[in-house]
Design a protein around this motif. Structure first.
Motif, PDB file in Angstrom:
ATOM      1  N   PHE A   1       0.834  -1.204   0.000  1.00  0.00           N
ATOM      2  CA  PHE A   1       0.000   0.000   0.000  1.00  0.00           C
ATOM      3  C   PHE A   1       0.869   1.254   0.000  1.00  0.00           C
ATOM      4  CE2 PHE A   1      -2.861   3.073   2.207  1.00  0.00           C
ATOM      5  CZ  PHE A   1      -3.893   3.060   1.286  1.00  0.00           C
ATOM      6  N   LEU A   2       1.898   1.265   0.860  1.00  0.00           N
ATOM      7  CA  LEU A   2       2.787   2.424   0.932  1.00  0.00           C
ATOM      8  C   LEU A   2       3.611   2.571  -0.345  1.00  0.00           C
ATOM      9  CD1 LEU A   2       4.061   2.170   4.621  1.00  0.00           C
ATOM     10  CD2 LEU A   2       2.307   3.715   3.691  1.00  0.00           C
ATOM     11  N   ALA A   3       4.011   1.453  -0.949  1.00  0.00           N
ATOM     12  CA  ALA A   3       4.761   1.517  -2.206  1.00  0.00           C
ATOM     13  C   ALA A   3       3.908   2.128  -3.315  1.00  0.00           C
ATOM     14  CB  ALA A   3       5.234   0.127  -2.607  1.00  0.00           C
ATOM     15  N   GLY A   4       2.633   1.740  -3.361  1.00  0.00           N
ATOM     16  CA  GLY A   4       1.737   2.335  -4.352  1.00  0.00           C
ATOM     17  C   GLY A   4       1.593   3.826  -4.161  1.00  0.00           C
ATOM     18  N   ILE A   5       1.490   4.278  -2.894  1.00  0.00           N
ATOM     19  CA  ILE A   5       1.397   5.713  -2.607  1.00  0.00           C
ATOM     20  C   ILE A   5       2.676   6.425  -3.034  1.00  0.00           C
ATOM     21  CG2 ILE A   5       1.246   7.436  -0.773  1.00  0.00           C
ATOM     22  CD1 ILE A   5      -0.518   5.504   0.778  1.00  0.00           C
ATOM     23  N   GLY A   6       3.833   5.865  -2.642  1.00  0.00           N
ATOM     24  CA  GLY A   6       5.107   6.529  -2.908  1.00  0.00           C
ATOM     25  C   GLY A   6       5.439   6.614  -4.387  1.00  0.00           C
TER      26      GLY A   6
ATOM     27  N   ALA B   1      -1.940   3.441  -5.073  1.00  0.00           N
ATOM     28  CA  ALA B   1      -1.742   4.385  -6.183  1.00  0.00           C
ATOM     29  C   ALA B   1      -2.850   5.430  -6.220  1.00  0.00           C
ATOM     30  CB  ALA B   1      -1.684   3.622  -7.500  1.00  0.00           C
ATOM     31  N   ASP B   2      -4.068   5.026  -5.943  1.00  0.00           N
ATOM     32  CA  ASP B   2      -5.178   5.988  -5.932  1.00  0.00           C
ATOM     33  C   ASP B   2      -4.995   7.035  -4.827  1.00  0.00           C
ATOM     34  OD1 ASP B   2      -6.356   4.656  -8.021  1.00  0.00           O
ATOM     35  OD2 ASP B   2      -7.641   3.420  -6.740  1.00  0.00           O
ATOM     36  N   VAL B   3      -4.516   6.602  -3.675  1.00  0.00           N
ATOM     37  CA  VAL B   3      -4.258   7.560  -2.599  1.00  0.00           C
ATOM     38  C   VAL B   3      -3.097   8.473  -2.966  1.00  0.00           C
ATOM     39  CG1 VAL B   3      -3.598   7.797  -0.174  1.00  0.00           C
ATOM     40  CG2 VAL B   3      -5.165   5.982  -0.858  1.00  0.00           C
ATOM     41  N   GLY B   4      -2.066   7.927  -3.613  1.00  0.00           N
ATOM     42  CA  GLY B   4      -0.929   8.744  -4.025  1.00  0.00           C
ATOM     43  C   GLY B   4      -1.314   9.847  -4.982  1.00  0.00           C
ATOM     44  N   THR B   5      -2.194   9.544  -5.928  1.00  0.00           N
ATOM     45  CA  THR B   5      -2.679  10.573  -6.859  1.00  0.00           C
ATOM     46  C   THR B   5      -3.410  11.684  -6.121  1.00  0.00           C
ATOM     47  OG1 THR B   5      -2.904   8.943  -8.628  1.00  0.00           O
ATOM     48  CG2 THR B   5      -4.125  10.979  -8.878  1.00  0.00           C
TER      49      THR B   5
ATOM     50  N   HIS C   1     -11.398  14.971  -2.558  1.00  0.00           N
ATOM     51  CA  HIS C   1     -10.660  13.984  -3.348  1.00  0.00           C
ATOM     52  C   HIS C   1      -9.744  13.144  -2.459  1.00  0.00           C
ATOM     53  CE1 HIS C   1      -8.754  12.110  -6.698  1.00  0.00           C
ATOM     54  NE2 HIS C   1      -7.630  12.791  -6.634  1.00  0.00           N
ATOM     55  N   VAL C   2      -9.041  13.794  -1.551  1.00  0.00           N
ATOM     56  CA  VAL C   2      -8.115  13.082  -0.667  1.00  0.00           C
ATOM     57  C   VAL C   2      -8.880  12.187   0.310  1.00  0.00           C
ATOM     58  CG1 VAL C   2      -6.379  13.360   1.145  1.00  0.00           C
ATOM     59  CG2 VAL C   2      -6.344  14.864  -0.859  1.00  0.00           C
ATOM     60  N   ILE C   3      -9.906  12.755   0.942  1.00  0.00           N
ATOM     61  CA  ILE C   3     -10.654  11.981   1.944  1.00  0.00           C
ATOM     62  C   ILE C   3     -11.391  10.813   1.304  1.00  0.00           C
ATOM     63  CG2 ILE C   3     -12.537  12.096   3.616  1.00  0.00           C
ATOM     64  CD1 ILE C   3     -11.764  15.042   4.076  1.00  0.00           C
ATOM     65  N   TYR C   4     -12.020  11.072   0.166  1.00  0.00           N
ATOM     66  CA  TYR C   4     -12.779  10.029  -0.516  1.00  0.00           C
ATOM     67  C   TYR C   4     -11.885   8.852  -0.885  1.00  0.00           C
ATOM     68  CZ  TYR C   4     -14.841   7.680  -4.564  1.00  0.00           C
ATOM     69  OH  TYR C   4     -15.273   6.740  -5.456  1.00  0.00           O
ATOM     70  N   ASN C   5     -10.740   9.142  -1.518  1.00  0.00           N
ATOM     71  CA  ASN C   5      -9.854   8.058  -1.928  1.00  0.00           C
ATOM     72  C   ASN C   5      -9.227   7.343  -0.743  1.00  0.00           C
ATOM     73  OD1 ASN C   5      -9.372   7.670  -4.970  1.00  0.00           O
ATOM     74  ND2 ASN C   5      -9.447   9.895  -4.772  1.00  0.00           N
TER      75      ASN C   5
END
Length: 555
Positions: A48-53, A89-93, A279-283
């Motif tokens: 999860f963290l890798a997808g965000i980063g 990745a969705d949270v990272g965006t 956008h941030v909270i929803y994702n």
């Protein structure tokens, strides 16, 4: 009209800036990012963290999707691990959208002043590509500032209000518009940034902005899903599961947008901040909730898309990793390795030809002709892979390499066709009639064949290493082969005049073999020309003459 044109051009600049940042980061850190994603999927938290980063760096969940999908297609990551990366990745965006909507317009000139000199002076280095990325960030910040300025006078026009007013009546329509823009711009980030800017300028209402954001999330999922259609079941399972999570979130949140549009201003007064905050909270909420459903979704997708057995005997590419497409240098290296594999198959076909010159073995002949199907299969795969590489991302050296790879691929495919024709002629004119070449004729064919194999090896070496000395030797060998082809043809005609029975029986086949071998040799030696041209030695006739003379002296 001019105001609308200014707005559209600012949007185009925003999309272009996002593209430059994405490609710049992937050029500099593409291999490292792939390694990070590959190692992280063993743990839910790390994945999860890798997808965000990774997505925060490349500013594109689609780029992350391409990488992790290729891993899934090759069986390198589990479906649950891949789905977890996609949620990250969705949270990272969303987090990058929050950063870029801060008031950073003062930073744009500094980025241009820093990035342009770095890129122009050190274009071919990692530092130069980092400068290119800085320029892209500056363009994004400048575009956001220009969108705000262009949107201000737009509200004075009644026609503009009517145009955007059409988006306020239907939640589903607004979401579809957001999805369409994300797909057209190939970036949900660009769609969200534009939505936030238009909302802050009063061009669209907050409710429309929220629906557009949800639609942009769906659009990015649809883009990734479309990219997985040509891939195997493992890749499709991953992106279908990711898209299902987005659809589920949209179905839950869209009916609540009217209520949220009334409640959010009490918490976040600025419409721009409200859109980005939503956008941030929803994702974040959606993705964290979906983490608990990852394994269940993986099971459902496996049942919907079971693995299909690969047809027996079908040769598949080994090195054409779709994830490498986001890093042009890596993609070209992958294609080069696959082309060398085609060269190995052609070499085996040549070895079989040598055996057929001596023995009338029908099984070897049929097997050799079937190998041309493998060459054709890999040729098509390499050609398709190369067309997927973005030419605009290639620098001058990479563009030349792209051309060299496609040229050698085409030449090897032609070589496979010629060898198939040779074997077919041997089967028809020699094996079926149980004939044999004369001792002298066989010796000449053996000599040409040995030189042909040697030149194939040398040609592949020149392609791989771009060695000037080897390229000069290869061109000299081409001239020597041509001379031998003429000499052996004349000797054959002399034997034919002597009424040798074996020579008469195999005369047509013998001359056809010599001519086809000459054509093969020309294809194998073609790799010398790009190297000689780059060194300015292609038309140096004295160099070519010295090379030929040295070979004659040795012999």
């Amino acid at each position: 009209m001019l105001i609308l044109l200014n707005l559209l051009s600012s949007v185009a600049l925003l999309v272009w800036g996002s593209h430059i940042v994405r490609t710049g980061i992937l050029r500099v850190l593409g291999a490292d990012l792939r390694a990070i994603l590959g190692r992280s999927t063993g743990s839910t938290l790390r994945a999860f963290l890798a997808g965000i980063g990774v997505t925060s760096l490349v500013q594109s969940s689609n780029a992350t999707a391409v990488i992790i999908t290729s891993f899934a297609a090759q069986g390198l990551v589990s479906l649950a691990g891949g789905l977890t990366v996609m949620l990250g990745a969705d949270v990272g965006t969303a987090l990058m959208a929050r950063v870029l909507t801060l008031d950073l317009s003062w930073l744009s000139p500094l980025m241009f002043l820093t990035g342009v000199p770095l890129f122009l002076t050190r274009k071919q280095t990692r530092v130069g590509q980092a400068g290119r990325t800085i320029i892209g960030l500056g363009l994004i910040l400048l575009a956001l500032h220009l969108i705000v300025e262009a949107a201000q006078p737009m509200m004075q026009g009644a026609g503009v209000r009517v145009m955007f007013g059409a988006l306020t009546g239907d939640t589903i329509l607004d979401a579809l518009v957001g999805a369409a823009f994300a797909m057209l711009s190939y970036s949900s980030l660009a769609a969200v940034l534009l939505t936030a800017t238009l909302a802050s300028s009063g061009v669209i209402s907050l409710k429309v902005g929220l629906c557009l954001v949800v639609g942009a999330n769906l659009g990015s999922g649809m883009l990734a899903l479309m990219g997985a259609l040509p891939q195997n079941a493992a890749a499709r399972r991953l992106l279908v599961g990711s898209f299902a999570f987005k659809v589920g979130g949209a179905l839950i949140i869209l009916p609540l947008t009217t209520l949220l549009a009334r409640w959010l201003p009490a918490v976040i007064a600025n419409p721009r901040e409200a859109v980005v905050g939503f956008h941030v909270i929803y994702n974040t909420v959606r993705c964290c909730a979906c983490l608990t459903l990852v394994r269940r979704m993986a099971d459902i997708c496996k049942r919907l898309f079971p693995d299909k057995p690969v047809p027996g005997g079908e040769l598949r590419p080994m090195y054409l990793d779709p994830a490498g497409l986001v890093t042009p240098g890596l993609a070209l290296a992958n294609a080069s390795r696959e082309v060398l594999r085609i060269g190995d198959i052609v070499r085996v076909m040549l070895d079989n030809v040598s055996e057929l010159l001596r023995r009338n073995d029908l099984a070897v002949a049929r097997a050799t002709m079937r190998m041309d199907d493998d060459v054709d299969q890999l040729y098509g795969e390499v050609k398709s892979y190369l067309t997927l590489i973005s030419r605009e991302q290639l620098d001058e050296a990479e563009s030349r390499r792209w051309t060299d790879i496609i040229s050698l691929t085409i030449n090897l495919e032609h070589a496979g066709d010629i060898i198939e024709r040779i074997v077919s002629d041997i089967e028809e004119k020699k094996i079926s009639q149980r004939l044999a070449f004369s001792e002298q004729g066989l010796g000449e064919l053996d000599d040409l064949h040995a030189r042909l194999v040697s030149n194939l090896r040398l040609g592949l070496s020149v392609f791989l290493n771009s060695d000037l000395r080897c390229a000069e030797q290869l061109l000299a060998e081409k001239e020597r082969f041509r001379d031998l082809e003429r000499a052996y043809s004349h000797k054959h005609l002399e034997r034919l005049a002597g009424q040798s029975s074996r020579t008469i029986e195999t005369s047509a086949l013998h001359l056809d073999l010599i001519g086809n071998m000459k054509r093969l040799n020309s294809l194998f030696c073609s790799t010398a020309y790009p190297v000689l041209e780059a060194a300015g030695a292609l038309h140096d006739t004295q160099l070519r003459k010295r090379s030929l003379d040295s070979l004659h002296i040795k012999e």
